[in-house]
Design a protein around this motif. Structure first.
Motif: not given
Length: 154
Positions: A94-99, A101-107, A149-154
């Motif tokens: 779900a987070q990947v989908g949201e991110l 979508h946000r990335l697409e919007s920013l682009n 994928a690195d930005i999704l690791q906590y």
């Protein structure tokens, strides 16, 4: 005398046969007793083997029940871990989908900015209006935003 000696020898023969039969009977009784004792010993050994086999089976049943319980515990723990990982995976998807979508919007915003502003200069709102602001001079606006994928690791 022949008849008396015949009788004597006949009665002596009867005595010998009678003694022989008694001896034979005694030998047979002795053999019978030995066989009975041997059979009793054999039956006792058989009962002991049977009891040992039964004890071994009872021990094996207890061991198998213990192993079965351990396996069930392991399966339950593994199932719980699987469900936990599956739930975490669902959240991450779900987070990947949201991110994404946000990335697409920013682009898309960057594309709009790049297409709409071109080389136009804008005046930055300041008090003296002497400073010019050109969004194209900002390097980060000229490149699409990339995610890994690195930005999704906590």
């Amino acid at each position: 005398m022949a008849s008396s000696s015949g009788t004597c020898s006949g009665s002596s023969s009867l005595l010998q046969n009678s003694g022989s039969e008694e001896d034979l009977q005694a030998v047979m009784d002795q053999r019978k007793r030995k066989r009975m004792i041997s059979n009793r010993e054999s039956a006792r050994r058989s009962r002991m083997r049977k009891q040992k086999h039964l004890d071994d089976l009872v021990t094996q049943v207890a061991q198998l029940r213990k192993e079965n319980q351990q396996i069930l515990t392991t399966v339950n723990i593994t199932t719980q871990q699987f469900l936990s990982v599956e739930a975490e995976n669902s959240v991450l998807r779900a987070q990947v989908g949201e991110l994404s979508h946000r990335l697409e919007s920013l682009n898309e915003i960057i594309e709009v900015l790049n297409a709409g502003f071109g080389s136009t200069t804008f005046v930055e709102p300041t008090t003296n209006n002497t400073t010019f602001f050109n969004p194209m001079n900002m390097g980060y606006l000229n490149h699409p935003i990339m995610a890994s994928a690195d930005i999704l690791q906590y």
